[in-house]
Design a protein around this motif. Structure first.
Motif, short mmCIF file in Angstrom:
data_model
loop_
_atom_site.label_atom_id
_atom_site.label_comp_id
_atom_site.label_asym_id
_atom_site.label_seq_id
_atom_site.Cartn_x
_atom_site.Cartn_y
_atom_site.Cartn_z
N CYS A 168 100.56 34.90 64.76
CA CYS A 168 99.64 36.00 65.03
C CYS A 168 99.59 36.91 63.79
O CYS A 168 100.64 37.30 63.26
CB CYS A 168 100.15 36.77 66.24
SG CYS A 168 99.20 38.27 66.54
N VAL A 190 98.64 39.90 63.69
CA VAL A 190 98.95 41.30 64.04
C VAL A 190 100.46 41.50 64.13
O VAL A 190 101.01 42.44 63.55
CB VAL A 190 98.28 41.70 65.38
CG1 VAL A 190 98.61 43.14 65.74
CG2 VAL A 190 96.78 41.47 65.32
N CYS A 191 101.16 40.60 64.83
CA CYS A 191 102.59 40.84 65.11
C CYS A 191 103.51 39.72 64.62
O CYS A 191 104.74 39.86 64.70
CB CYS A 191 102.79 41.07 66.61
SG CYS A 191 102.59 39.57 67.58
N CYS A 233 99.12 35.31 71.56
CA CYS A 233 100.56 35.46 71.30
C CYS A 233 101.19 36.18 72.49
O CYS A 233 100.49 36.65 73.38
CB CYS A 233 100.79 36.23 70.00
SG CYS A 233 100.57 38.01 70.21
N ASN A 245 102.41 38.98 72.68
CA ASN A 245 102.04 40.40 72.76
C ASN A 245 100.56 40.58 73.10
O ASN A 245 100.01 41.67 72.89
CB ASN A 245 102.40 41.11 71.45
CG ASN A 245 103.90 41.13 71.23
OD1 ASN A 245 104.66 41.42 72.16
ND2 ASN A 245 104.34 40.79 70.03
N HIS A 276 97.85 39.54 71.79
CA HIS A 276 96.79 39.53 70.79
C HIS A 276 96.10 38.18 70.90
O HIS A 276 96.77 37.15 71.03
CB HIS A 276 97.37 39.71 69.38
CG HIS A 276 98.19 40.96 69.25
ND1 HIS A 276 99.52 40.96 68.86
CD2 HIS A 276 97.86 42.25 69.48
CE1 HIS A 276 99.97 42.21 68.84
NE2 HIS A 276 98.99 43.01 69.24
ZN ZN Z 1 100.51 39.16 68.23
#
Ligand code: ZN
Ligand code: SAM
Length: 283
Positions: free
Chosen positions: A21, A23-24, A37, A39, A41
């Motif tokens: 991912c 983002v994370c 993912c 989280n 996203h």
């Molecule tokens: Zn993520």
């Protein structure tokens, strides 16, 4: 299956496993045409089969534009650089598991490497126009839009081979994503590449190899170097494509290039020259 069908397939499983991912940094699960993912996203595959993981703007003039990509696709399909594709497939004979092509463009070379192996391929490029084509280039190829100068949305040590053909080189990321026994294969234009075309194309930087060694030196040791050099006859159409697919495409309005290209009437014998270098990780 026709080549046009591959773009509708979800990403190959090995590509999903390797991606992270953006983002994370977590791994993804694929649910149909969506990567998600833990989280929450999520990134949807585009209709044309690639996934865009970018969330930052890209400076203008970085990504190949749709006309550049169209010129490149037609030029490569004419077979003019077939000799380089063959050399790259040979250099990547050890490919297994996953091959990452950094700056893959239309996926022409990565598809040739996949044809010669059982590996899956991840095409990374910042040009969505290019990856629309790459996503259709081979059934075991998955494509993700990304800026190679940023940390890649890819796990550590996931690739047996990283391929890099006339594209930006990020030594630390090449090193991180390769397995410890992995191979880096870099193709660059030789000093006399397309020299007969004069200033229609941008001059090759004579110190390119030196700079390349400098960029990679901290992370890699060179294990091989092959020069590929041929004279090929290019039609006026191929010459136009060779110019329009490269960085000169951003400068067609200078030096009367556009008019000179339009006026071309005859085929021309032209030098094509490449170096293919292989590297192993140090440390
Ligand atoms: Zn993520
Ligand atoms: C000269 S083309 C080569 C494409 C392909 N390897 C080939 O030889 O057919 C360079 C490629 O690098 C991509 N590129 C340039 N800067 C990039 C960046 N910062 N991140 C990702 N891709 C980039 C362009 O979009 C383009 O597709």
């Amino acid at each position: 299956m026709t080549p046009a069908d591959h773009g509708n397939d979800p990403l190959p499983p090995r590509v999903v496993e390797a991606l992270r991912c953006s983002v994370c940094g977590s791994p993804f699960d694929a649910a149909g045409r969506t990567l998600r993912c833990e989280n929450r996203h999520s990134f949807d595959l585009a209709r044309q089969g690639y996934v865009n993981l970018l969330h930052a703007r890209i400076p203008a003039g970085t990504a190949d534009t749709a006309p550049m990509v169209a010129a490149r696709a037609d030029f490569l399909a004419s077979g003019a650089y077939d000799v380089l594709a063959g050399e790259l497939a040979r250099a990547c004979a050890a490919a297994e598991g996953l091959v990452i092509d950094a700056g893959a463009g239309t996926g022409y070379y990565l598809a040739r490497v996949l044809e010669a192996s059982e590996a899956s391929g991840l095409a990374l490029d910042v040009s969505a126009a290019a990856l629309r084509r790459a996503a259709r280039a081979h059934p075991r190829l998955g494509a993700a839009v990304w800026n190679l100068w940023e940390p890649w949305p890819v796990g550590d040590g996931v690739a047996s081979v990283v391929l890099n053909v006339f594209a930006p080189r990020n030594g630390p990321e090449f090193h991180r994503v390769l397995r410890p026994d992995g191979l880096l294969v870099v193709a660059a234009p030789g000093p006399d590449h397309l020299r007969e075309l004069g200033d229609l194309v941008l001059a090759v930087d004579e110190r390119k190899e030196e700079r390349l060694a400098g960029t990679l030196g901290e992370y890699f040791a060179r294990t091989g170097r092959t020069e590929v050099r041929r004279t090929v006859e290019l039609t006026p159409r191929q010459i136009r494509q060779a110019v329009e697919m490269g960085p000169a495409a951003f400068h067609l309005d200078r030096g009367g290039r556009r008019e000179r290209l339009a006026a071309l009437a005859d085929s021309q014998r032209v030098t094509v020259s490449f170096t293919v270098s292989t590297y192993r990780r140090t440390g």
